[in-house]
Write a protein that holds these residues in place. Structure first.
Motif, mmCIF file in Angstrom:
data_model
loop_
_atom_site.group_PDB
_atom_site.id
_atom_site.type_symbol
_atom_site.label_atom_id
_atom_site.label_comp_id
_atom_site.label_asym_id
_atom_site.label_seq_id
_atom_site.Cartn_x
_atom_site.Cartn_y
_atom_site.Cartn_z
ATOM 1 N N ASP A 183 -2.358 6.829 -0.220
ATOM 2 C CA ASP A 183 -1.140 6.981 -1.011
ATOM 3 C C ASP A 183 -0.169 5.833 -0.756
ATOM 4 O OD1 ASP A 183 -2.215 9.314 -1.842
ATOM 5 O OD2 ASP A 183 -0.689 10.632 -0.966
ATOM 6 N N PHE A 184 -0.108 5.435 0.508
ATOM 7 C CA PHE A 184 0.825 4.387 0.895
ATOM 8 C C PHE A 184 0.531 3.092 0.138
ATOM 9 C CE2 PHE A 184 1.726 0.921 4.051
ATOM 10 C CZ PHE A 184 3.111 0.975 3.966
ATOM 11 N N LEU A 185 -0.758 2.762 0.030
ATOM 12 C CA LEU A 185 -1.135 1.544 -0.683
ATOM 13 C C LEU A 185 -0.680 1.609 -2.137
ATOM 14 C CD1 LEU A 185 -4.760 0.967 0.666
ATOM 15 C CD2 LEU A 185 -2.644 -0.149 1.379
ATOM 16 N N GLY A 186 -0.964 2.752 -2.786
ATOM 17 C CA GLY A 186 -0.568 2.908 -4.177
ATOM 18 C C GLY A 186 0.942 2.814 -4.332
ATOM 19 N N TYR A 187 1.638 3.434 -3.401
ATOM 20 C CA TYR A 187 3.098 3.454 -3.456
ATOM 21 C C TYR A 187 3.669 2.034 -3.392
ATOM 22 C CZ TYR A 187 7.883 4.666 -2.144
ATOM 23 O OH TYR A 187 9.239 4.774 -2.095
ATOM 24 N N LYS A 188 3.177 1.255 -2.432
ATOM 25 C CA LYS A 188 3.670 -0.121 -2.294
ATOM 26 C C LYS A 188 3.432 -0.916 -3.566
ATOM 27 C CE LYS A 188 1.420 -1.281 1.394
ATOM 28 N NZ LYS A 188 0.890 -2.012 2.566
ATOM 29 N N ARG A 189 2.237 -0.784 -4.079
ATOM 30 C CA ARG A 189 1.865 -1.555 -5.262
ATOM 31 C C ARG A 189 2.738 -1.177 -6.455
ATOM 32 N NH1 ARG A 189 -2.204 -4.808 -7.725
ATOM 33 N NH2 ARG A 189 -1.999 -5.857 -5.736
ATOM 34 N N ARG A 190 2.956 0.140 -6.626
ATOM 35 C CA ARG A 190 3.756 0.585 -7.768
ATOM 36 C C ARG A 190 5.179 0.067 -7.715
ATOM 37 N NH1 ARG A 190 1.268 5.253 -6.922
ATOM 38 N NH2 ARG A 190 3.038 6.238 -5.881
ATOM 39 N N HIS A 191 5.731 -0.041 -6.503
ATOM 40 C CA HIS A 191 7.154 -0.360 -6.425
ATOM 41 C C HIS A 191 7.444 -1.780 -5.971
ATOM 42 C CE1 HIS A 191 7.083 4.123 -6.217
ATOM 43 N NE2 HIS A 191 7.924 3.912 -7.198
ATOM 44 N N GLY A 192 6.433 -2.615 -5.990
ATOM 45 C CA GLY A 192 6.672 -4.020 -5.654
ATOM 46 C C GLY A 192 7.088 -4.223 -4.218
ATOM 47 N N LEU A 193 6.484 -3.479 -3.305
ATOM 48 C CA LEU A 193 6.815 -3.623 -1.887
ATOM 49 C C LEU A 193 5.711 -4.386 -1.163
ATOM 50 C CD1 LEU A 193 8.027 0.021 -1.103
ATOM 51 C CD2 LEU A 193 9.331 -1.889 -2.029
ATOM 52 N N VAL A 194 6.113 -5.214 -0.226
ATOM 53 C CA VAL A 194 5.163 -5.987 0.572
ATOM 54 C C VAL A 194 5.571 -5.837 2.028
ATOM 55 C CG1 VAL A 194 4.397 -8.326 1.109
ATOM 56 C CG2 VAL A 194 4.718 -7.649 -1.270
ATOM 57 N N ASP A 195 4.669 -5.347 2.871
ATOM 58 C CA ASP A 195 5.045 -5.204 4.279
ATOM 59 C C ASP A 195 4.562 -6.412 5.080
ATOM 60 O OD1 ASP A 195 2.374 -4.802 4.884
ATOM 61 O OD2 ASP A 195 2.521 -2.626 4.853
ATOM 62 N N PHE A 196 4.869 -6.434 6.356
ATOM 63 C CA PHE A 196 4.509 -7.590 7.185
ATOM 64 C C PHE A 196 3.013 -7.853 7.137
ATOM 65 C CE2 PHE A 196 8.423 -6.846 10.039
ATOM 66 C CZ PHE A 196 9.161 -7.734 9.290
ATOM 67 N N ASP A 197 2.232 -6.793 7.217
ATOM 68 C CA ASP A 197 0.781 -6.959 7.195
ATOM 69 C C ASP A 197 0.319 -7.552 5.871
ATOM 70 O OD1 ASP A 197 0.387 -5.813 9.764
ATOM 71 O OD2 ASP A 197 0.651 -3.828 8.893
ATOM 72 N N ASP A 198 0.939 -7.072 4.772
ATOM 73 C CA ASP A 198 0.540 -7.564 3.453
ATOM 74 C C ASP A 198 0.733 -9.067 3.328
ATOM 75 O OD1 ASP A 198 -0.125 -5.052 2.493
ATOM 76 O OD2 ASP A 198 1.916 -4.620 1.836
ATOM 77 N N LEU A 199 1.824 -9.569 3.913
ATOM 78 C CA LEU A 199 2.073 -11.014 3.822
ATOM 79 C C LEU A 199 0.860 -11.779 4.329
ATOM 80 C CD1 LEU A 199 5.772 -11.222 5.087
ATOM 81 C CD2 LEU A 199 4.963 -11.667 2.759
#
Length: 681
Positions: A183-199
């Motif tokens: 769910d967390f992955l979907g949530y980030k993607r939907r709302h344009g969020l990028v966490d430290f790991d994603d960078l």
DNA sequence: GGTAACTGGGTTTTT
DNA sequence: CCCAGTTACC
């Protein structure tokens, strides 16, 4: 233009060998205080002078401070962009690349970079739906979920493995965690969020891509990596993808100083370099220019030794005072002893800022801070809680994020809840009504969305939202930051009793943000490199003032002081009781202690409280007897002078008889019968 | 149904 | 000091 010539002056033969190395990939094994930074700076300058265009040299570090420091030393300050060596933290460089190609990564242009606390907030909102609340058992809380998630990513290991190895008590909830993370992955993607790991992950993905990877690799001819023992699996792979054959790669590190396992890093990546690059050349820097001999003798004794990469340091700074271990009756005595020695050193001419107290956990200095305040000794504290973790600062950042990225659900949630009468449920409902991800902008749908809110709070919230909407329409960062602050003034005043001080903080924050080219850049900067305190935003206001430094051992990495104090040398504190369960945890604690001890240039004072409040080991009470840290073995103690602090002197004779007298006086107040004199029972 | 206010238990380290 | 759980109010 300064050449490398000046930077080569004063380098020893080991360092010169590293600086002028040509050809195969190079690993510089640099012990503490061996001139690692100077060597790396000189190598960057030497590579430039040997014909590599400065902008094609990439210097990767772990802290922004290290990056700024090295870039400043390697080149003249006013160099034009094309003449400048490229550098920054892994995360900052990753962000630069992702930001430049946001659409290619399917991200909104002003995507939000979220920090660990934000990740925990997202996990918190998703925990309910994934069966992690109200089970009647101890479930992983939001912060623990965020940690587990990040550990999986940073070590590239499956959830089951991570849970089994590091979070065994969470094993019954592995399935729930798996679905939560989905769910967390979907949530980030939907709302344009990028966490430290994603960078890091996005950078790695781009590098691994056939076309994009070739282009990104082609940007640089030389890559220098500082503190290589701190890379995690993803960062190690980024380095490999940047220099697949190894040509032009320089790594510097010391596996005895690997202290970021909780971030997925580990000394094994440094040791694996030789396997990855069979032609790897290793240069050892063993001459220590920092510590006087007795300090270094102790450090060498404490240094964990490994196969293959052994490093024994020799002191170049001559004799000095033996490290001292001061055994204290309790933590209060310890605090007094530290203050006393800090003042003695100060009397002898050592400025407060030339002394540091290094603690394992930020809270270990609580009692000391009280004592310092009582004695009027000024101090600054690094590590532990940060400015950006203060509630009002998070509020401001959330509001600014709405302006930059209106799809940022997390930011909306925080700002709406700031208002009186709006809790999690109402905030959620209003946000659902905003349909954040649908064009044109959620602001346009506020009128209908706010109908679900109770009448009495609509006016206040609507005012905030209107102001943010108009801030979004402004051009200049300066105006936008100011407008964001204006929008928050009323709600913050209503929320916090000490709102005046908090608003003053935010004025500074808004001013600092105004200097950035865009609100997005300001937010990213704030997230990736949070100021330790509000005072950092306005520069050092009073340079002439002298402060004692209190720092966590982690934050002290790479720094040095003439005098270092290390308190709490009791098992459970150093090493932390959180790490006692595993061998690897314990090994890391030992490296951390090694890092702390090697910060001292001239004198090292260590303190061991014999009783500790809140001391937690099996079978101990609240005033348990502490055991000297296991790291100060008998062999190590031979290199120390051990002394016992004066125990606290009782003011009076034993107080029990006095207490009995007070009791009986009181008893006479409550007895309905004729008052009697003090009874003798 | 939902929020605010209170209470009791727990607390590592950070890009 | 922050979080979860509970109770009292709207």
């Amino acid at each position: 233009m300064i050449g490398s010539a000046g930077l080569l002056d004063g380098l020893n033969d080991e360092q010169l060998l590293a600086v002028r190395h040509v050809g195969p990939p190079l690993l510089i094994l640099a012990g503490a205080g061996t001139g690692k930074t100077g060597t790396l700076v000189a190598r960057a300058a030497w590579l430039r002078d040997s014909g590599i265009q400065p902008s094609r040299i990439l210097l990767l570090t772990f802290t922004r401070r290290a990056a700024d420091d090295m870039l400043a030393r390697a080149q003249p300050p006013g160099a034009a962009a094309a003449e400048r060596i490229c550098g920054g933290t892994f995360h900052a460089v990753a962000h630069r690349i992702i930001r430049a190609h946001a659409e290619a990564f399917a991200l909104p242009p002003e995507f939000s970079v979220i920090d660990t606390a934000d990740v925990a907030d997202v996990m918190d909102t998703l925990r309910d739906a994934n069966g992690l609340v109200g089970t009647g058992r101890r479930t992983p809380r939001a912060a623990a979920c965020a940690e587990i998630y990040s550990r999986c990513v940073a070590t590239s290991s499956p959830l089951e493995e991570v849970v089994a190895a590091a979070y065994p008590w969470c094993e019954p909830f592995t399935d729930q965690l798996a679905s939560l993370f989905g769910d967390f992955l979907g949530y980030k993607r939907r709302h344009g969020l990028v966490d430290f790991d994603d960078l890091l992950l996005l950078w790695r993905a781009a590098l691994a891509d056939d076309a994009a990877g070739a282009a990104l690799r082609g940007l640089f001819d030389a890559v220098l990596v500082d503190e290589y023992q701190d890379v995690n699996a993803v960062q190690a792979e980024i380095v490999r993808l940047l220099r697949p054959g190894g040509a032009g790669l320089t790594c510097v590190g010391d596996d005895a100083q690997a202290i970021y396992a909780f971030r997925g890093a580990g000394p094994e990546h440094l040791r694996a370099l030789a396997g990855w690059y069979p032609d790897l050349q290793i240069v050892r820097l063993t001459r220590n220019y920092r510590s006087r001999r007795p300090v270094l003798v102790l450090a060498n004794e404490l240094r964990p030794h490994f196969d293959g990469m052994a490093l024994c340091l020799s002191s170049q700074r001559g004799e000095g005072q033996l490290p001292m271990l001061i055994r204290c009756h309790d933590e209060a005595t310890q605090a007094r002893e530290i203050c006393g020695r800090v003042l003695d050193e100060h009397e002898a001419g050592v400025r407060l800022s030339e002394q540091a107290v290094l603690v394992r956990a930020a809270q270990h200095s609580d009692l000391l801070e009280v004592e310092l305040a009582a004695r009027g000794i000024p101090f600054v504290k690094y590590g532990g809680l940060r400015f950006t973790e203060a509630a009002h600062v998070k509020d401001f950042i959330a509001a600014a994020r709405i302006v930059a990225n209106p799809a940022d659900d997390l930011a909306w949630f925080r700002v709406l809840r700031l208002h009186e009468g709006i809790g999690p449920v109402l905030a959620r409902r209003a946000i659902d009504g905003l349909r954040l991800t649908e064009p044109p902008t959620p602001f346009a749908r506020w009128q209908e969305a706010c109908r679900t809110l109770p009448q009495r709070c609509v006016a206040a919230v609507s005012d905030t939202v209107q102001r943010l909407a108009s801030a979004a329409g402004l051009e200049h960062t300066n105006d936008r930051a100011g407008a964001v602050l204006a929008a928050l003034r009323d709600p913050l005043r209503a929320r916090y009793p000490d709102s005046a001080a908090r608003l003053a903080d935010l004025e500074r924050l808004a001013d600092a943000a105004a200097a950035s080219p865009s609100l997005h850049e300001a937010l990213v900067q704030l997230t990736l490199d949070p100021p330790a305190a509000a005072s950092d935003l306005a520069g050092r206001p009073r340079l002439d003032e002298d402060f004692l430094v209190i720092s966590t051992m982690h934050s002290a990495k790479g720094l040095e002081w003439p005098v270092v104090h290390v308190p709490q040398l009791a098992d459970g504190a150093v090493p932390s009781d959180m790490a006692l369960a595993s061998d690897s945890g314990l090994a890391e604690e030992q490296r951390l202690f090694y890092v702390a001890v090697t910060r001292a240039r001239d004198r090292l004072y260590m303190y061991a409280p014999l009783r500790m409040h809140h001391y937690r080991t099996p079978s101990s009470d609240r005033h348990g007897y502490a055991q000297l840290t296991r790291f100060l073995t008998r062999a190590a103690l031979k290199h120390c002078e051990v002394i016992d602090a004066e125990p606290p002197r009782p003011l009076l004779a034993p107080l029990a008889p006095l207490a009995a007298a007070v009791d009986s006086q009181l008893r006479s107040l409550f007895s309905a019968a004729a008052p009697r004199g003090p009874d003798t029972a």
